[in-house]
Design a protein around this motif. Structure first.
Motif, short mmCIF file in Angstrom:
data_model
loop_
_atom_site.label_atom_id
_atom_site.label_comp_id
_atom_site.label_asym_id
_atom_site.label_seq_id
_atom_site.Cartn_x
_atom_site.Cartn_y
_atom_site.Cartn_z
N GLU A 30 0.82 -1.21 0.00
CA GLU A 30 0.00 0.00 0.00
C GLU A 30 0.86 1.26 0.00
OE1 GLU A 30 -3.86 2.03 2.21
OE2 GLU A 30 -2.88 0.32 3.19
N VAL A 31 1.96 1.27 0.73
CA VAL A 31 2.88 2.42 0.75
C VAL A 31 3.40 2.72 -0.65
CG1 VAL A 31 5.13 3.23 1.61
CG2 VAL A 31 3.52 2.15 3.18
N ASP A 32 3.64 1.68 -1.43
CA ASP A 32 4.18 1.81 -2.79
C ASP A 32 3.10 1.96 -3.87
OD1 ASP A 32 6.77 1.62 -1.81
OD2 ASP A 32 6.90 -0.54 -2.17
N PHE A 33 1.84 1.79 -3.50
CA PHE A 33 0.72 1.85 -4.45
C PHE A 33 0.62 3.23 -5.10
CE2 PHE A 33 -3.98 2.62 -4.94
CZ PHE A 33 -4.20 1.74 -5.99
N HIS A 38 -1.46 3.14 -12.07
CA HIS A 38 -0.12 3.54 -11.63
C HIS A 38 0.26 4.94 -12.12
CE1 HIS A 38 0.16 -0.63 -10.48
NE2 HIS A 38 -0.14 -0.98 -11.71
N THR A 39 -0.67 5.87 -12.07
CA THR A 39 -0.44 7.21 -12.61
C THR A 39 -0.31 8.30 -11.55
OG1 THR A 39 -2.81 7.53 -12.85
CG2 THR A 39 -1.61 6.69 -14.79
N HIS A 40 -0.35 7.94 -10.29
CA HIS A 40 -0.31 8.92 -9.20
C HIS A 40 0.96 8.75 -8.38
CE1 HIS A 40 -4.49 10.17 -9.89
NE2 HIS A 40 -4.66 8.90 -10.24
N ASN A 41 1.26 9.74 -7.55
CA ASN A 41 2.37 9.59 -6.61
C ASN A 41 1.95 8.64 -5.50
OD1 ASN A 41 4.23 11.51 -7.78
ND2 ASN A 41 2.83 13.11 -7.08
#
Length: 162
Positions: A30-33, A38-41
């Protein structure tokens, strides 16, 4: 701390505590999501960004340049594509601990400035340099954290809805 410095510092601390609450219990995945497609920080990118921005403000308040060692440890502000740098595989605990270290440095710095010092003008910005008072800088630290907390809350909703 002097009264106004203390009030502004408290706003930063309150938002740092809120940031820790809204990220509590996140898995590494979740921290890396990075959101749908996959277009957001990611939360990791946002946490590092908040810490780096605040670290820069701490050193502006001190009237000192940010040491290269801290630039390398916490930065850069943006990557070659003018985006937040990729952060992946760094634990939530590490990211939060680094941010807590910045908040401790801020506390120490705030004990050495006065309410009158808040009117001092400093330069900031990574591309187009701007000017602001230290008062604005402290307020910005609190506001900037809240702004990105909204992004993290949205990432959490998306993640839970997967």
């Amino acid at each position: 701390m002097t009264p106004i410095v203390g009030m502004l510092y408290s706003a930063v601390v309150q938002n740092s505590q809120r940031l820790q609450l809204i990220t509590k219990g996140m898995s590494q995945e979740e921290v890396d999501f990075k959101g749908p497609n996959h277009t957001h920080n990611s939360t990791a990118q946002l946490l590092r960004h908040i810490a780096y921005v605040d670290l820069n403000w701490v050193y502006r308040m001190k009237g000192q340049p940010l040491p290269v060692s801290l630039q390398e440890e916490y930065g850069p502000m943006i990557d070659a594509n003018h985006r937040l740098p990729m952060v992946k595989g760094v634990s939530l605990n590490t990211l939060v601990s680094k941010y807590e270290h910045v908040i401790r440095m801020l506390k120490d710095t705030c004990t050495h400035i006065t309410d009158e010092d808040l009117d001092k003008i400093v330069t900031f910005g990574h591309e187009n340099e701007k000017q602001a008072t230290l008062r604005w800088g402290l307020w910005h630290m609190a506001d900037h954290s809240r702004y990105h907390q909204a992004h993290i809350n949205q990432l959490r909703k998306w993640y839970k809805g997967m």
